[in-house]
Design a protein around this motif. Structure first.
Motif, PDB file in Angstrom:
ATOM      1  N   LYS A  16      -9.038 105.805  39.047  1.00 47.96           N
ATOM      2  CA  LYS A  16      -9.713 105.895  37.786  1.00 47.96           C
ATOM      3  C   LYS A  16      -9.087 106.496  36.702  1.00 47.96           C
ATOM      4  CE  LYS A  16     -13.636 104.611  39.488  1.00 47.96           C
ATOM      5  NZ  LYS A  16     -14.437 103.303  39.455  1.00 47.96           N
ATOM      6  N   MET A  17      -9.235 105.844  35.546  1.00 47.97           N
ATOM      7  CA  MET A  17      -8.809 106.320  34.304  1.00 47.97           C
ATOM      8  C   MET A  17      -9.831 106.176  33.223  1.00 47.97           C
ATOM      9  SD  MET A  17      -5.052 104.094  34.240  1.00 47.97           S
ATOM     10  CE  MET A  17      -4.318 104.988  32.898  1.00 47.97           C
ATOM     11  N   THR A  18      -9.499 107.200  32.390  1.00 43.75           N
ATOM     12  CA  THR A  18     -10.396 107.259  31.126  1.00 43.75           C
ATOM     13  C   THR A  18     -10.148 105.992  29.985  1.00 43.75           C
ATOM     14  OG1 THR A  18      -9.456 108.869  29.846  1.00 43.75           O
ATOM     15  CG2 THR A  18     -11.006 109.700  31.523  1.00 43.75           C
ATOM     16  N   ASP A  19     -10.839 105.747  29.290  1.00 42.17           N
ATOM     17  CA  ASP A  19     -10.525 104.923  27.962  1.00 42.17           C
ATOM     18  C   ASP A  19      -9.321 105.346  27.362  1.00 42.17           C
ATOM     19  OD1 ASP A  19     -12.938 103.658  28.869  1.00 42.17           O
ATOM     20  OD2 ASP A  19     -13.866 103.947  27.313  1.00 42.17           O
ATOM     21  N   ARG A  20      -9.206 106.717  26.936  1.00 40.30           N
ATOM     22  CA  ARG A  20      -8.313 107.322  26.311  1.00 40.30           C
ATOM     23  C   ARG A  20      -6.964 107.562  27.173  1.00 40.30           C
ATOM     24  NH1 ARG A  20      -9.916 112.733  22.937  1.00 40.30           N
ATOM     25  NH2 ARG A  20     -11.587 111.731  21.622  1.00 40.30           N
ATOM     26  N   GLN A  21      -6.987 107.423  28.252  1.00 39.49           N
ATOM     27  CA  GLN A  21      -5.786 107.510  29.413  1.00 39.49           C
ATOM     28  C   GLN A  21      -5.190 105.838  29.219  1.00 39.49           C
ATOM     29  OE1 GLN A  21      -7.371 108.958  32.813  1.00 39.49           O
ATOM     30  NE2 GLN A  21      -6.210 110.770  32.692  1.00 39.49           N
ATOM     31  N   GLY A  78      -4.347  96.853  27.151  1.00 42.90           N
ATOM     32  CA  GLY A  78      -4.288  97.489  28.742  1.00 42.90           C
ATOM     33  C   GLY A  78      -5.480  97.250  29.191  1.00 42.90           C
ATOM     34  N   LEU A  79      -5.622  97.185  30.262  1.00 42.10           N
ATOM     35  CA  LEU A  79      -6.954  96.926  31.003  1.00 42.10           C
ATOM     36  C   LEU A  79      -6.926  97.596  32.411  1.00 42.10           C
ATOM     37  CD1 LEU A  79      -7.810  94.366  33.209  1.00 42.10           C
ATOM     38  CD2 LEU A  79      -6.799  93.249  31.105  1.00 42.10           C
ATOM     39  N   TRP A  80      -8.142  98.320  32.675  1.00 39.27           N
ATOM     40  CA  TRP A  80      -8.026  98.885  34.007  1.00 39.27           C
ATOM     41  C   TRP A  80      -9.274  98.203  34.770  1.00 39.27           C
ATOM     42  CZ3 TRP A  80     -12.037 100.358  37.085  1.00 39.27           C
ATOM     43  CH2 TRP A  80     -11.677 101.265  38.141  1.00 39.27           C
ATOM     44  N   ILE A  81      -8.952  97.629  36.017  1.00 46.35           N
ATOM     45  CA  ILE A  81      -9.881  96.742  36.662  1.00 46.35           C
ATOM     46  C   ILE A  81      -9.933  97.024  38.072  1.00 46.35           C
ATOM     47  CG2 ILE A  81      -7.971  94.892  37.057  1.00 46.35           C
ATOM     48  CD1 ILE A  81     -10.498  92.704  36.136  1.00 46.35           C
ATOM     49  N   ASP A  82     -11.357  96.996  38.399  1.00 47.85           N
ATOM     50  CA  ASP A  82     -11.629  96.767  39.986  1.00 47.85           C
ATOM     51  C   ASP A  82     -12.713  95.589  39.939  1.00 47.85           C
ATOM     52  OD1 ASP A  82     -13.926  98.054  39.207  1.00 47.85           O
ATOM     53  OD2 ASP A  82     -13.577  99.847  40.407  1.00 47.85           O
ATOM     54  N   HIS A  83     -13.270  95.469  41.126  1.00 45.79           N
ATOM     55  CA  HIS A  83     -14.104  94.454  41.135  1.00 45.79           C
ATOM     56  C   HIS A  83     -15.515  94.506  40.645  1.00 45.79           C
ATOM     57  CE1 HIS A  83     -11.919  92.789  45.158  1.00 45.79           C
ATOM     58  NE2 HIS A  83     -11.482  92.102  44.121  1.00 45.79           N
ATOM     59  N   ARG A  84     -15.829  95.704  40.271  1.00 43.92           N
ATOM     60  CA  ARG A  84     -17.053  96.211  39.528  1.00 43.92           C
ATOM     61  C   ARG A  84     -17.086  96.201  38.026  1.00 43.92           C
ATOM     62  NH1 ARG A  84     -20.104 100.170  43.655  1.00 43.92           N
ATOM     63  NH2 ARG A  84     -19.872  98.698  45.623  1.00 43.92           N
ATOM     64  N   LYS A  85     -15.925  96.529  37.508  1.00 45.02           N
ATOM     65  CA  LYS A  85     -15.641  96.549  36.051  1.00 45.02           C
ATOM     66  C   LYS A  85     -14.348  96.370  35.644  1.00 45.02           C
ATOM     67  CE  LYS A  85     -15.326 101.579  34.985  1.00 45.02           C
ATOM     68  NZ  LYS A  85     -15.942 102.726  34.239  1.00 45.02           N
ATOM     69  N   SER A 135       0.969  91.149  24.374  1.00 43.89           N
ATOM     70  CA  SER A 135       1.316  91.975  25.487  1.00 43.89           C
ATOM     71  C   SER A 135       0.079  92.504  26.535  1.00 43.89           C
ATOM     72  CB  SER A 135       2.348  92.936  25.493  1.00 43.89           C
ATOM     73  OG  SER A 135       1.688  94.019  24.699  1.00 43.89           O
ATOM     74  N   ILE A 136       0.126  92.204  27.748  1.00 42.83           N
ATOM     75  CA  ILE A 136      -0.801  92.966  28.575  1.00 42.83           C
ATOM     76  C   ILE A 136      -0.294  93.824  29.581  1.00 42.83           C
ATOM     77  CG2 ILE A 136      -2.744  92.082  30.221  1.00 42.83           C
ATOM     78  CD1 ILE A 136      -2.624  89.185  28.867  1.00 42.83           C
ATOM     79  N   GLN A 137      -0.876  94.935  29.736  1.00 43.49           N
ATOM     80  CA  GLN A 137      -0.773  95.853  30.701  1.00 43.49           C
ATOM     81  C   GLN A 137      -2.160  96.116  31.789  1.00 43.49           C
ATOM     82  OE1 GLN A 137       1.001  99.420  29.756  1.00 43.49           O
ATOM     83  NE2 GLN A 137       1.376  98.639  27.604  1.00 43.49           N
ATOM     84  N   ILE A 138      -1.949  95.969  33.087  1.00 46.18           N
ATOM     85  CA  ILE A 138      -2.889  95.789  34.137  1.00 46.18           C
ATOM     86  C   ILE A 138      -2.801  96.890  34.895  1.00 46.18           C
ATOM     87  CG2 ILE A 138      -4.246  94.334  35.785  1.00 46.18           C
ATOM     88  CD1 ILE A 138      -3.239  91.957  34.543  1.00 46.18           C
ATOM     89  N   PHE A 139      -3.862  97.722  35.088  1.00 43.90           N
ATOM     90  CA  PHE A 139      -3.978  99.039  35.973  1.00 43.90           C
ATOM     91  C   PHE A 139      -5.344  98.855  36.903  1.00 43.90           C
ATOM     92  CE2 PHE A 139      -3.016 100.363  31.413  1.00 43.90           C
ATOM     93  CZ  PHE A 139      -1.648 100.386  31.737  1.00 43.90           C
ATOM     94  N   GLY A 140      -5.078  99.324  37.901  1.00 42.20           N
ATOM     95  CA  GLY A 140      -6.204  99.379  38.782  1.00 42.20           C
ATOM     96  C   GLY A 140      -5.898  99.914  39.995  1.00 42.20           C
ATOM     97  N   PRO A 141      -6.927 100.125  40.961  1.00 45.39           N
ATOM     98  CA  PRO A 141      -6.833 100.706  42.228  1.00 45.39           C
ATOM     99  C   PRO A 141      -6.494  99.842  43.460  1.00 45.39           C
ATOM    100  CG  PRO A 141      -9.047 100.789  41.882  1.00 45.39           C
ATOM    101  CD  PRO A 141      -8.405 100.236  40.632  1.00 45.39           C
TER     102      PRO A 141
END
Length: 127
Positions: free
Chosen positions: A111-116, A6-13, A77-83
């Motif tokens: 925004k999500m924490t690593d745990r979330q 699972g990954l949380w992504i925006d243009h900065r990180k 499997s890949i889950q992608i999250f972000g704003p």
């Protein structure tokens, strides 16, 4: 054993959570990018400078996405999250790499924490 990411992504990180054999690994990749500013000016010199900035910005983003793809390439499997737009841009890059079939979900979230992120990967795991 399956590798779920699972990954949380925006243009900065990007925050990547990899779960394999009930082991959890978290990795953060930063783009080191400044906010992309667009100027509205009709002067041709200004637009030429903006074209150069846009090209540098695009190249920098592509290098960032390449580093993310290296980290998620072995996922089942890949889950992608972000704003914002980054998750869709990454999806297109993943498709070019031939990995689109591994994308399980794409979701707009703030925004999500690593745990979330890890909890969401475990909760929505396709396996």
């Amino acid at each position: 054993m399956k590798t779920e990411i699972g990954l949380w992504i925006d243009h900065r990180k990007a925050v990547i959570v990899k779960i394999k054999d009930k082991e959890e690994e978290v990795k953060e990749i930063t783009s080191n990018m400044e906010k992309h500013v667009r100027y509205s000016n009709d002067a041709s010199e200004a637009s030429a400078g903006e074209d150069v900035r846009d090209r540098k910005y695009g190249n920098h983003l592509n290098a960032f996405y390449d580093r993310v793809i290296v980290e998620i390439r072995d996922a089942d499997s890949i889950q992608i999250f972000g704003p914002g737009e980054a998750k869709g841009e990454l999806e297109k890059r993943i498709e070019k790499e031939g990995l689109k079939g591994r994308i399980f979900a794409i979701e707009t979230v703030d925004k999500m924490t690593d745990r979330q992120i890890a909890a969401k990967v475990r909760e929505h795991s396709p396996s």
